[in-house]
Scaffold this motif. Structure first.
Motif, PDB file in Angstrom:
ATOM      1  N   VAL A  21       0.843  -1.197   0.000  1.00 37.61           N
ATOM      2  CA  VAL A  21       0.000   0.000   0.000  1.00 37.61           C
ATOM      3  C   VAL A  21       0.878   1.247   0.000  1.00 37.61           C
ATOM      4  N   ARG A  25       0.353   3.452  -3.619  1.00 35.62           N
ATOM      5  CA  ARG A  25      -0.634   4.518  -3.610  1.00 35.62           C
ATOM      6  C   ARG A  25      -0.001   5.878  -3.718  1.00 35.62           C
ATOM      7  N   ALA A  30      -4.016   7.289   2.037  1.00 38.45           N
ATOM      8  CA  ALA A  30      -3.908   5.852   1.773  1.00 38.45           C
ATOM      9  C   ALA A  30      -2.589   5.317   2.293  1.00 38.45           C
TER      10      ALA A  30
ATOM     11  N   VAL B  21      -7.454  -3.515   1.067  1.00 37.24           N
ATOM     12  CA  VAL B  21      -6.903  -2.167   1.212  1.00 37.24           C
ATOM     13  C   VAL B  21      -5.918  -1.893   0.086  1.00 37.24           C
ATOM     14  N   ALA B  24      -8.313  -1.659  -3.436  1.00 36.67           N
ATOM     15  CA  ALA B  24      -9.554  -0.899  -3.615  1.00 36.67           C
ATOM     16  C   ALA B  24      -9.278   0.422  -4.301  1.00 36.67           C
ATOM     17  N   HIS B  29     -13.792   3.239   0.679  1.00 37.58           N
ATOM     18  CA  HIS B  29     -13.903   1.788   0.770  1.00 37.58           C
ATOM     19  C   HIS B  29     -12.654   1.201   1.397  1.00 37.58           C
ATOM     20  N   ALA B  30     -11.483   1.776   1.042  1.00 35.84           N
ATOM     21  CA  ALA B  30     -10.239   1.254   1.620  1.00 35.84           C
ATOM     22  C   ALA B  30     -10.240   1.422   3.129  1.00 35.84           C
ATOM     23  N   CYS B  31     -10.793   2.533   3.637  1.00 35.08           N
ATOM     24  CA  CYS B  31     -10.900   2.722   5.085  1.00 35.08           C
ATOM     25  C   CYS B  31     -11.769   1.643   5.703  1.00 35.08           C
ATOM     26  N   TYR B  33     -12.257  -1.357   4.567  1.00 32.25           N
ATOM     27  CA  TYR B  33     -11.539  -2.631   4.577  1.00 32.25           C
ATOM     28  C   TYR B  33     -10.469  -2.648   5.659  1.00 32.25           C
ATOM     29  N   MET B  95      -5.349   6.783  -6.909  1.00 26.64           N
ATOM     30  CA  MET B  95      -4.941   5.752  -5.981  1.00 26.64           C
ATOM     31  C   MET B  95      -3.863   4.880  -6.586  1.00 26.64           C
TER      32      MET B  95
END
Lengths: 101, 178, 399
Positions: A21, A25, A30, B21, B24, B29-31, B33, B95
């Motif tokens: 992640v 990202r 994020a 996470v 997504a 939505h990531a939050c 998850y 993202m």
């Protein structure tokens, strides 16, 4: 049969997802989500070792402090993100490349 | 048998949440998850007979950090349609694109090679000892926090005070100089 | 040592052991795990259904009590005294069309009511109905309730956000900030009670109290009375009940964060709110009003079995039912006070709400916590009634 390695495997999966992640990202919030995943994997590791090897609850204390520090760090990190947004009107990580604007 | 069931469901919640996470496309939505993954980790703490830790995880992460993230997403533009602000920069950050995801996948693969080798060694090394029966950890953690780890306890309270004041100071609304 | 739970309560009795032996012989493997699962399932099923009924009856009670306060009749057509009104409302809600706004976030729209329901119904697992019939007496019971009810805040926020409308967004943000702000004085009050009770386990805290009112924790010392008031106000705000119901106010925000939810989804939000009020009143009864303790020790085996002379098994059952009756009576009394307050006081503005929490309730709760700790240290944990009795007895003994 649940052994120590199963918990280490889950902790490894969390850690790898957190690093993925953080690399993949471009949104600062994020990236903060990824940091939370990494801290959770470390805390899970400590708790697993206490249960299987150590038995004297020092690992649980360490996990507690990791949770506390993660919450404080999330608060300060998000405050910085909000300030950054107030100045630059954007939360793209590539806009945060200059020290002096 | 119930132990295995709880472990399997918590582990699947955690891993599925963490993968979601990563993948997504929508930040809100990531939050959500992430919330799933954190609840899964709390379930794993229960299987490790760390009951106080599981409740602390629920209170601090679910009730604090996730709501904080949601508020921050709301205050920094939310998830609305893409628009360009006055600097000519995209207002809502994307993202990630194909380049970053391939880089992330490659680094994940490299880390997997290293770490799985270490875990395999752990599997051979730890003796299969008898697991202690469940006993509640609340009283014992309370004693340890006041006797053995009192310095860390007090310093973390000072740190939380500093984080509180710092966050309020950094993000306070400023007067606009027109 | 394992937690006390419903299964350990039943597993001491002869019928359970007989059933276990017969089934093991019949099915050729050890069936205690299966019987554990069946008992838990039946107990959870009963509790969840009773709570859903309580949620429905809560709407009926609200309408009847508000009608009484406003000198009118309330529902009196459907069934005797209008008792079946909530069933009619339920059927109406199920049959309503499920409208989803086109620009809403479908995934979040779907899970927001579910998060609220899960957060509330998960707290039913530790609510201390009686010393035997509680689903489980978790060693971290109080902490678990605090943790799981934070899911309601996330659900409210996501409900407000996913509707993609300005009124809902405002209602959602106000609701979530209200919940997380009022968690602070509520947690501090609960910690004061945990200090007195000596553990996070509901059984320990209720066990440290007695049946008669002078043995309850609320009258233990002057600080606990203030602590109860702080806890009560905080819990009104946590459950979005008036006078703190700005996030769902009808005249301000067109019903706030659940404007766009229709039919069954709205029913989930409403049911979650009513059950949460019951749970919160139950926690207040357990921590402050003595929980399931009945006066004169009527539910204990000594009185029922030895003094009155009932046989063992019915004595145990009667004791448990007396305890459940005591707990439900105290909870329903608090529920009545909550409904009464709603129809008496005007609504607070959002800045008044936040001022009340951070400038008044939090310092008061902090001083309370210190006060209770100082009292325990000075007087060795005795309540003020015990001190008065002791000085009275000492003075009488002197003369």
């Amino acid at each position: 049969m649940i052994t120590l390695s199963s918990y280490l495997a889950i902790s490894f999966a969390l850690f790898v997802c957190g690093i993925a992640v953080m690399i993949a990202r471009k949104n600062i919030i994020a990236i903060l989500l990824g940091i939370e995943l990494i801290l959770n994997s470390a805390a899970l590791n400590f708790a697993a070792y206490t249960r299987f090897v150590n038995h004297n609850l020092d690992g649980h204390i360490m996990s507690l402090f990791i949770i506390v520090i993660a919450a404080a760090e999330a608060a300060v990190g998000l405050a910085i993100v909000i300030r950054f947004f107030q100045i630059r009107e954007s939360i793209h990580i590539d806009d945060a490349t200059q020290l002096l604007q | 048998m119930f132990d295995n069931f709880l472990f399997l469901s918590s582990a699947s919640l955690t891993i599925v949440g963490a993968l979601a996470v990563v993948l997504a496309p929508n930040l809100m939505h990531a939050c959500t998850y992430l919330l799933t993954a954190l609840v899964g980790v709390s379930g794993l703490y229960v299987t490790l007979s760390a009951d106080f830790l599981a409740a602390t995880q629920l209170v601090v992460y679910v009730g604090g950090v996730v709501i904080l993230m949601l508020f921050a997403i709301m205050l920094t533009g939310g998830n609305d349609n893409k628009s360009v602000n006055k600097f000519g920069i995209e207002k809502v950050a994307p993202m990630g694109n194909a380049k970053t995801f391939t880089l992330a996948g490659f680094s994940a693969f490299v880390m997997a090679l290293v770490i799985l080798k270490i875990i395999a060694n752990v599997n051979k090394a730890t003796p299969k000892a008898e697991m202690a029966p469940y006993e509640t950890t609340v009283e014992r953690i309370g004693e340890l926090l006041i006797t053995d780890h009192v310095l860390a306890f007090e310093i973390s309270s000072v740190l939380l005070l500093g984080a509180l004041i710092g966050a309020a100071l950094i993000a306070r609304p400023r007067r606009r100089e027109q | 040592m394992m937690n006390d739970n419903v299964v350990s309560f039943f597993s001491d009795s002869p019928p359970y052991q007989m059933l276990n032996e017969k089934l093991s012989w019949l099915l050729n493997f050890d069936t205690s795990g299966m019987l554990t699962f069946v008992i838990y399932f039946v107990a959870a099923f009963v509790i969840v259904n009773v709570m859903a009924l309580v949620g429905g009856l809560g709407t009926y009670a609200e309408r009847k009590i508000s009608a009484d306060l406003q000198m009118r009749q309330g529902p009196n057509r459907v069934g005797p005294f209008g008792l079946l009104q909530f069933l009619a409302d339920g059927v109406k809600m199920i049959m309503k069309e499920d409208i989803i706004p086109k620009t809403s976030d479908k995934y979040l729209f779907f899970i927001a009511p579910i998060l609220c329901m899960v957060g509330v119904f998960a707290t039913l697992a530790v609510l201390p109905f009686s010393s035997g019939f509680t689903l489980t007496h978790l060693n971290i019971g109080v902490f678990y309730v605090l943790g799981v009810s934070s899911l309601v805040g996330v659900g409210i926020f996501l409900g407000g956000y996913s509707s993609n409308s300005k009124w809902s967004m405002l209602g959602g943000m106000r609701g979530a900030s209200q919940i997380i702000s009022y968690e602070v004085p509520v947690t501090l009050s609960i910690i004061a009670m945990v200090l007195l009770g000596g553990g996070l386990n509901f059984k320990t805290i209720v066990g440290a109290q007695g049946g008669m009112p002078h043995e309850w924790f609320i009258f233990h010392n002057p600080f606990t009375i203030i602590s109860f008031v702080v806890f009560f106000i905080g819990m009104l705000a946590e459950t979005n009940r008036a006078p703190f119901d700005l996030p769902e106010a009808e005249s301000e925000l067109v019903s706030g964060y659940h404007t766009e939810f229709t039919g069954m989804r709205f029913a989930f939000f409403a049911l979650a709110e009513y059950v949460e009020v019951f749970v919160v009143c139950g926690v207040a009864a357990a921590l402050y009003l003595g929980g399931y303790q009945v006066p004169f020790g009527l539910s204990s085996m000594e009185v029922l079995h030895t003094k009155i002379g009932l046989p063992m098994a019915p004595a145990k059952m009667i004791g448990q039912f007396l305890e459940i009756g005591g707990f439900v009576t105290k909870t329903v009394l608090l529920y009545y006070v909550v409904i009464w307050i709603r129809w008496t006081l005007p609504r607070l503005r959002v800045d008044q709400l936040m001022t009340l929490c951070w400038k008044y309730l939090t310092p008061i709760a902090l001083f309370n916590l210190v006060g209770v700790a100082v009292w325990i240290y000075l007087f060795n944990g005795e309540s003020m009634w015990n001190l008065v009795f002791k000085t009275g007895a000492a003075a009488a003994g002197h003369h």
